[in-house]
Design a protein around this motif. Structure first.
Motif, PDB file in Angstrom:
ATOM      1  N   ILE A 120       0.834  -1.202   0.000  1.00  0.00           N
ATOM      2  CA  ILE A 120       0.000   0.000   0.000  1.00  0.00           C
ATOM      3  C   ILE A 120       0.867   1.251   0.000  1.00  0.00           C
ATOM      4  O   ILE A 120       0.585   2.227  -0.698  1.00  0.00           O
ATOM      5  N   LEU A 121       1.933   1.208   0.781  1.00  0.00           N
ATOM      6  CA  LEU A 121       2.845   2.348   0.856  1.00  0.00           C
ATOM      7  C   LEU A 121       3.455   2.627  -0.515  1.00  0.00           C
ATOM      8  O   LEU A 121       3.478   3.783  -0.972  1.00  0.00           O
ATOM      9  N   GLU A 122       3.925   1.571  -1.183  1.00  0.00           N
ATOM     10  CA  GLU A 122       4.518   1.736  -2.510  1.00  0.00           C
ATOM     11  C   GLU A 122       3.480   2.216  -3.519  1.00  0.00           C
ATOM     12  O   GLU A 122       3.750   3.099  -4.340  1.00  0.00           O
ATOM     13  N   ARG A 123       2.265   1.669  -3.438  1.00  0.00           N
ATOM     14  CA  ARG A 123       1.191   2.024  -4.366  1.00  0.00           C
ATOM     15  C   ARG A 123       0.805   3.491  -4.221  1.00  0.00           C
ATOM     16  O   ARG A 123       0.594   4.197  -5.206  1.00  0.00           O
ATOM     17  N   ASN A 124       0.694   3.967  -2.989  1.00  0.00           N
ATOM     18  CA  ASN A 124       0.236   5.340  -2.745  1.00  0.00           C
ATOM     19  C   ASN A 124       1.327   6.379  -2.964  1.00  0.00           C
ATOM     20  O   ASN A 124       1.089   7.410  -3.598  1.00  0.00           O
ATOM     21  N   VAL A 125       2.504   6.118  -2.427  1.00  0.00           N
ATOM     22  CA  VAL A 125       3.591   7.093  -2.529  1.00  0.00           C
ATOM     23  C   VAL A 125       4.034   7.272  -3.984  1.00  0.00           C
ATOM     24  O   VAL A 125       4.450   8.358  -4.383  1.00  0.00           O
ATOM     25  N   GLN A 159       2.160  14.932  -7.096  1.00  0.00           N
ATOM     26  CA  GLN A 159       1.864  13.985  -6.026  1.00  0.00           C
ATOM     27  C   GLN A 159       0.898  14.660  -5.063  1.00  0.00           C
ATOM     28  O   GLN A 159       1.155  15.758  -4.583  1.00  0.00           O
ATOM     29  N   ARG A 160      -0.241  14.019  -4.802  1.00  0.00           N
ATOM     30  CA  ARG A 160      -1.207  14.592  -3.873  1.00  0.00           C
ATOM     31  C   ARG A 160      -0.592  14.711  -2.483  1.00  0.00           C
ATOM     32  O   ARG A 160       0.246  13.895  -2.092  1.00  0.00           O
ATOM     33  N   ASN A 161      -1.022  15.718  -1.737  1.00  0.00           N
ATOM     34  CA  ASN A 161      -0.482  15.945  -0.387  1.00  0.00           C
ATOM     35  C   ASN A 161      -0.649  14.733   0.520  1.00  0.00           C
ATOM     36  O   ASN A 161       0.222  14.434   1.346  1.00  0.00           O
ATOM     37  N   ASP A 162      -1.792  14.032   0.367  1.00  0.00           N
ATOM     38  CA  ASP A 162      -2.037  12.887   1.245  1.00  0.00           C
ATOM     39  C   ASP A 162      -1.403  11.595   0.735  1.00  0.00           C
ATOM     40  O   ASP A 162      -1.623  10.529   1.308  1.00  0.00           O
ATOM     41  N   ASP A 163      -0.612  11.681  -0.328  1.00  0.00           N
ATOM     42  CA  ASP A 163       0.102  10.502  -0.832  1.00  0.00           C
ATOM     43  C   ASP A 163       1.575  10.474  -0.421  1.00  0.00           C
ATOM     44  O   ASP A 163       2.347   9.652  -0.915  1.00  0.00           O
ATOM     45  N   ASN A 164       1.965  11.382   0.480  1.00  0.00           N
ATOM     46  CA  ASN A 164       3.350  11.336   0.941  1.00  0.00           C
ATOM     47  C   ASN A 164       3.505  10.217   1.968  1.00  0.00           C
ATOM     48  O   ASN A 164       2.545   9.771   2.599  1.00  0.00           O
ATOM     49  N   GLU A 165       4.727   9.763   2.145  1.00  0.00           N
ATOM     50  CA  GLU A 165       4.982   8.579   2.965  1.00  0.00           C
ATOM     51  C   GLU A 165       4.507   8.740   4.404  1.00  0.00           C
ATOM     52  O   GLU A 165       3.898   7.821   4.978  1.00  0.00           O
ATOM     53  N   GLU A 166       4.752   9.898   4.991  1.00  0.00           N
ATOM     54  CA  GLU A 166       4.371  10.121   6.396  1.00  0.00           C
ATOM     55  C   GLU A 166       2.859  10.021   6.589  1.00  0.00           C
ATOM     56  O   GLU A 166       2.380   9.386   7.538  1.00  0.00           O
ATOM     57  N   THR A 167       2.099  10.647   5.681  1.00  0.00           N
ATOM     58  CA  THR A 167       0.644  10.638   5.796  1.00  0.00           C
ATOM     59  C   THR A 167       0.080   9.239   5.585  1.00  0.00           C
ATOM     60  O   THR A 167      -0.836   8.808   6.303  1.00  0.00           O
ATOM     61  N   VAL A 168       0.619   8.513   4.609  1.00  0.00           N
ATOM     62  CA  VAL A 168       0.145   7.155   4.345  1.00  0.00           C
ATOM     63  C   VAL A 168       0.411   6.257   5.546  1.00  0.00           C
ATOM     64  O   VAL A 168      -0.450   5.466   5.954  1.00  0.00           O
TER      65      VAL A 168
END
Length: 214
Positions: A120-125, A159-168
């Motif tokens: 999920i992390l890889e998919r989103n980030v 990159q959307r703001n909510d797709d950064n690693e910390e937020t995910v």
């Protein structure tokens, strides 16, 4: 058919929910949509919920349950429904079960789209969105022909703001602490079906349909 759809943020629930509802001709019920509808129509429940939302607070369980139950008695849910985003806690699940029993209904299946956190992390980030036309790409799984540029309109990919690693990671932590116990709850109640969500969309939907038709 009455379905609850579970899965971590980024597991692909939104995409699969649409495909499921189209195939089985049932109503897609997202708690976010239900709240927005009530707020827009200025219903009593909507006015109450808006007070919490405007303050940046979570809507209390009791009110959330009431809003969902009010939606479930509508005519378009008689043929079946898919709940997406509810329940979020074991308490909500227990209250939903009581409500369904009171209306002589039961859940047919609780479907979990299972995807490991690292996937999920890889998919989103790695997700990128066109700033103009909104088309979606992924730097690894679905890259544009030219780095950082949309294939269709030639505008910049962002990159959307909510797709950064910390937020995910934060969203996944919240899910694990608050929503993941639902998996154990429904597993104990023998109505949980699990589908691997790491495959492509069509493969996942095919496996979901197979599980639902069993």
């Amino acid at each position: 058919m009455r379905i609850i759809l579970l899965g971590a943020p980024g597991a692909g629930k939104g995409t699969q929910a649409k495909l499921i509802c189209e195939k089985y001709n049932i109503t897609h019920l997202s708690t976010g949509d239900i709240f927005r509808m009530n707020i827009k129509n200025k219903t009593t429940l909507g006015v109450q919920a808006k007070e919490y939302i405007d303050k940046g607070q979570l809507v209390p369980d009791a009110l959330t349950i009431q809003v969902v139950e009010d939606r479930l008695i509508k005519e378009d849910c008689k043929n079946g429904f898919l709940l997406d985003g509810f329940p979020r806690t074991v308490f909500q699940a227990e209250e939903l079960n009581k409500f369904l029993q009171s209306t002589n209904n039961t859940l047919d299946v609780v479907l979990l789209i299972d995807v490991p956190n690292e996937f999920i992390l890889e998919r989103n980030v790695g997700r990128r969105i066109c700033s103009s036309c909104g088309r979606s790409y992924h730097i690894k799984f679905n890259p544009p022909e030219k780095l950082g540029i949309c294939d269709f309109c030639g505008d910049k990919l962002i990159q959307r703001n909510d797709d950064n690693e910390e937020t995910v990671k934060e969203r996944l932590t919240v899910y694990k602490n608050h929503t993941h116990p639902l998996i154990d709850y429904y597993w104990t109640n023998h109505c949980l079906s699990t589908v691997d969500g790491r495959d492509d969309i069509l493969t996942v939907s095919k496996n979901i349909f197979s599980a639902l038709d069993t």
